[in-house]
Write a protein that holds these residues in place. Structure first.
Motif, PDB file in Angstrom:
ATOM      1  N   MET A  88      25.482  13.728   5.095  1.00  0.00           N
ATOM      2  CA  MET A  88      24.470  14.304   5.982  1.00  0.00           C
ATOM      3  C   MET A  88      23.920  12.919   7.057  1.00  0.00           C
ATOM      4  O   MET A  88      23.599  12.619   6.044  1.00  0.00           O
ATOM      5  CB  MET A  88      23.062  15.295   5.012  1.00  0.00           C
ATOM      6  N   THR A  89      23.516  13.419   7.671  1.00  0.00           N
ATOM      7  CA  THR A  89      23.137  12.245   8.874  1.00  0.00           C
ATOM      8  C   THR A  89      22.204  13.602   8.793  1.00  0.00           C
ATOM      9  O   THR A  89      22.263  14.275   9.779  1.00  0.00           O
ATOM     10  CB  THR A  89      23.737  12.094   9.909  1.00  0.00           C
ATOM     11  N   THR A  90      20.804  12.727   9.342  1.00  0.00           N
ATOM     12  CA  THR A  90      19.504  13.367   9.714  1.00  0.00           C
ATOM     13  C   THR A  90      19.133  12.610  10.892  1.00  0.00           C
ATOM     14  O   THR A  90      17.889  12.903  11.483  1.00  0.00           O
ATOM     15  CB  THR A  90      18.662  13.145   9.165  1.00  0.00           C
ATOM     16  N   LYS A  91      19.842  11.590  12.086  1.00  0.00           N
ATOM     17  CA  LYS A  91      18.280  10.994  13.102  1.00  0.00           C
ATOM     18  C   LYS A  91      17.950  11.773  13.885  1.00  0.00           C
ATOM     19  O   LYS A  91      17.695  11.573  15.080  1.00  0.00           O
ATOM     20  CB  LYS A  91      19.334  10.050  13.358  1.00  0.00           C
ATOM     21  N   GLU A  92      19.264  12.730  13.955  1.00  0.00           N
ATOM     22  CA  GLU A  92      19.037  14.160  15.319  1.00  0.00           C
ATOM     23  C   GLU A  92      17.713  15.319  15.418  1.00  0.00           C
ATOM     24  O   GLU A  92      17.183  15.678  15.911  1.00  0.00           O
ATOM     25  CB  GLU A  92      20.161  14.763  16.281  1.00  0.00           C
ATOM     26  N   ASN A  93      18.003  15.182  13.844  1.00  0.00           N
ATOM     27  CA  ASN A  93      17.018  16.544  13.176  1.00  0.00           C
ATOM     28  C   ASN A  93      16.104  16.113  12.063  1.00  0.00           C
ATOM     29  O   ASN A  93      15.864  16.527  11.295  1.00  0.00           O
ATOM     30  CB  ASN A  93      17.648  17.104  12.061  1.00  0.00           C
ATOM     31  N   GLU A  94      15.826  14.341  12.751  1.00  0.00           N
ATOM     32  CA  GLU A  94      15.053  13.963  11.816  1.00  0.00           C
ATOM     33  C   GLU A  94      13.513  14.477  11.256  1.00  0.00           C
ATOM     34  O   GLU A  94      12.888  15.264  12.350  1.00  0.00           O
ATOM     35  CB  GLU A  94      14.136  12.199  12.155  1.00  0.00           C
ATOM     36  N   MET A  95      12.726  14.394   9.758  1.00  0.00           N
ATOM     37  CA  MET A  95      12.430  15.606   9.241  1.00  0.00           C
ATOM     38  C   MET A  95      11.616  14.991   8.744  1.00  0.00           C
ATOM     39  O   MET A  95      12.396  14.068   6.911  1.00  0.00           O
ATOM     40  CB  MET A  95      12.627  16.957   8.802  1.00  0.00           C
ATOM     41  N   PRO A  96      10.502  14.167   8.342  1.00  0.00           N
ATOM     42  CA  PRO A  96       9.277  13.722   7.490  1.00  0.00           C
ATOM     43  C   PRO A  96       9.115  14.176   5.883  1.00  0.00           C
ATOM     44  O   PRO A  96       8.902  15.615   5.790  1.00  0.00           O
ATOM     45  CB  PRO A  96       7.917  12.916   8.424  1.00  0.00           C
ATOM     46  N   GLY A  97       8.154  13.881   5.695  1.00  0.00           N
ATOM     47  CA  GLY A  97       8.618  14.599   3.885  1.00  0.00           C
ATOM     48  C   GLY A  97       7.137  15.428   4.273  1.00  0.00           C
ATOM     49  O   GLY A  97       6.957  16.328   3.404  1.00  0.00           O
ATOM     50  N   HIS A  98       6.498  15.857   5.269  1.00  0.00           N
ATOM     51  CA  HIS A  98       5.320  16.895   5.168  1.00  0.00           C
ATOM     52  C   HIS A  98       6.003  17.417   6.891  1.00  0.00           C
ATOM     53  O   HIS A  98       6.607  17.006   7.537  1.00  0.00           O
ATOM     54  CB  HIS A  98       4.516  16.119   5.714  1.00  0.00           C
ATOM     55  N   THR A  99       6.016  19.013   6.072  1.00  0.00           N
ATOM     56  CA  THR A  99       6.077  19.720   7.399  1.00  0.00           C
ATOM     57  C   THR A  99       4.725  19.516   9.004  1.00  0.00           C
ATOM     58  O   THR A  99       4.070  18.604   8.289  1.00  0.00           O
ATOM     59  CB  THR A  99       5.821  21.306   7.469  1.00  0.00           C
ATOM     60  N   ARG A 100       5.734  19.261   9.759  1.00  0.00           N
ATOM     61  CA  ARG A 100       5.115  19.289  11.024  1.00  0.00           C
ATOM     62  C   ARG A 100       4.139  20.065  11.517  1.00  0.00           C
ATOM     63  O   ARG A 100       3.920  20.990  10.794  1.00  0.00           O
ATOM     64  CB  ARG A 100       6.089  19.506  12.471  1.00  0.00           C
ATOM     65  N   PRO A 101       2.646  20.045  12.212  1.00  0.00           N
ATOM     66  CA  PRO A 101       2.405  21.104  12.103  1.00  0.00           C
ATOM     67  C   PRO A 101       1.907  21.766  13.777  1.00  0.00           C
ATOM     68  O   PRO A 101       3.245  21.757  13.735  1.00  0.00           O
ATOM     69  CB  PRO A 101       1.379  19.215  13.969  1.00  0.00           C
ATOM     70  N   VAL A 102       1.994  22.871  12.994  1.00  0.00           N
ATOM     71  CA  VAL A 102       2.195  24.470  13.704  1.00  0.00           C
ATOM     72  C   VAL A 102       1.240  24.867  14.653  1.00  0.00           C
ATOM     73  O   VAL A 102       0.253  24.396  14.610  1.00  0.00           O
ATOM     74  CB  VAL A 102       2.067  25.300  12.491  1.00  0.00           C
ATOM     75  N   SER A 103       1.793  25.883  15.362  1.00  0.00           N
ATOM     76  CA  SER A 103       0.952  26.440  16.579  1.00  0.00           C
ATOM     77  C   SER A 103      -0.086  27.906  16.049  1.00  0.00           C
ATOM     78  O   SER A 103      -0.611  28.462  16.711  1.00  0.00           O
ATOM     79  CB  SER A 103       1.448  26.554  18.202  1.00  0.00           C
ATOM     80  N   ASP A 104       0.941  28.706  15.144  1.00  0.00           N
ATOM     81  CA  ASP A 104       0.539  29.894  14.857  1.00  0.00           C
ATOM     82  C   ASP A 104       0.625  30.244  13.320  1.00  0.00           C
ATOM     83  O   ASP A 104       1.890  29.215  13.279  1.00  0.00           O
ATOM     84  CB  ASP A 104       0.702  30.766  15.699  1.00  0.00           C
ATOM     85  N   GLU A 105       0.590  31.557  12.891  1.00  0.00           N
ATOM     86  CA  GLU A 105       1.221  32.036  12.070  1.00  0.00           C
ATOM     87  C   GLU A 105       2.764  32.020  11.582  1.00  0.00           C
ATOM     88  O   GLU A 105       3.672  31.469  10.261  1.00  0.00           O
ATOM     89  CB  GLU A 105       0.651  33.290  11.614  1.00  0.00           C
TER      90      GLU A 105
END
Length: 200
Positions: free
Chosen positions: A1-18
């Motif tokens: 698994m390589t994740t550089k293109e889809n890098e995702m940190p330990g917390h969910t990103r900020p969200v804009s709506d439900e």
């Protein structure tokens, strides 16, 4: 698994709506589950070193089948992946099945979920199967919103299983695996996992 293109940190990103929030948290749960297989050999992927009979590979596969089944229910269509894979067999890896196969299947299911969610209202009604004893008998339907929350719950629940199994295999934990997969430099918080190196 390589994740550089889809890098995702330990917390969910900020969200804009439900809707964005539900999908973001679902994507993050899937990602953390997939990380439990990072760097495993074929034998380790199938290993059952804990008190459970489950393997890391089997847990990842089960979650993908479970998600696919729920989306089939949401869309009121026949099973997308019928055959020998009854719910209690999802945990079994086929002969020759690899981590890459399982992750590719997970990604296909995720794409199907994203398409369905984009096309439906969160209040879209989903019939409740009253033949299943753990489903409530006093209600007639879930909503798509409920299904997404349940999938987040289900994947988070099983990620806990996979974490324990993985730690029993080689001592790796979620953040050491994330650091390795994303190429983090060693820092004061976490040392990236390396094959054959005992966890510190």
């Amino acid at each position: 698994m390589t994740t550089k293109e889809n890098e995702m940190p330990g917390h969910t990103r900020p969200v804009s709506d439900e809707r964005d929030g539900l999908m973001a948290f679902l994507e993050q749960r899937r990602y953390l589950l997939k990380l439990t297989g990072y760097g495993l050999t074929p034998e380790q992927l199938r290993a059952t070193p804990s008190a459970s009979e489950l393997s890391v590979g089997g847990v990842i596969k089960h979650c993908a089948y479970t998600e696919a089944g729920w989306i089939d229910t949401v869309l009121r269509r026949p099973m997308s992946y019928p055959g020998k894979h009854d719910w209690d067999q999802h945990f079994d890896l086929d002969e020759g099945e690899t981590l890459e196969d399982i992750l590719a299947f997970t990604d296909r299911v995720a794409a199907e979920t994203a398409r369905a969610v984009a096309e439906l209202d969160l209040d879209h009604q989903v019939p409740i199967d009253k033949s299943v004893p753990w489903n409530p008998q006093e209600y007639d339907h879930w909503t798509l919103r409920w299904v997404l929350l349940h999938l987040i719950e289900e994947i988070a629940h099983h990620t806990g299983h996979a974490d324990i199994i993985r730690q029993s295999v080689d001592g790796a934990t979620a953040y050491t695996l994330m650091a390795a997969a994303e190429g983090w430099p060693a820092n004061g918080f976490v040392t990236p996992w390396k094959p054959g190196v005992p966890a510190s």
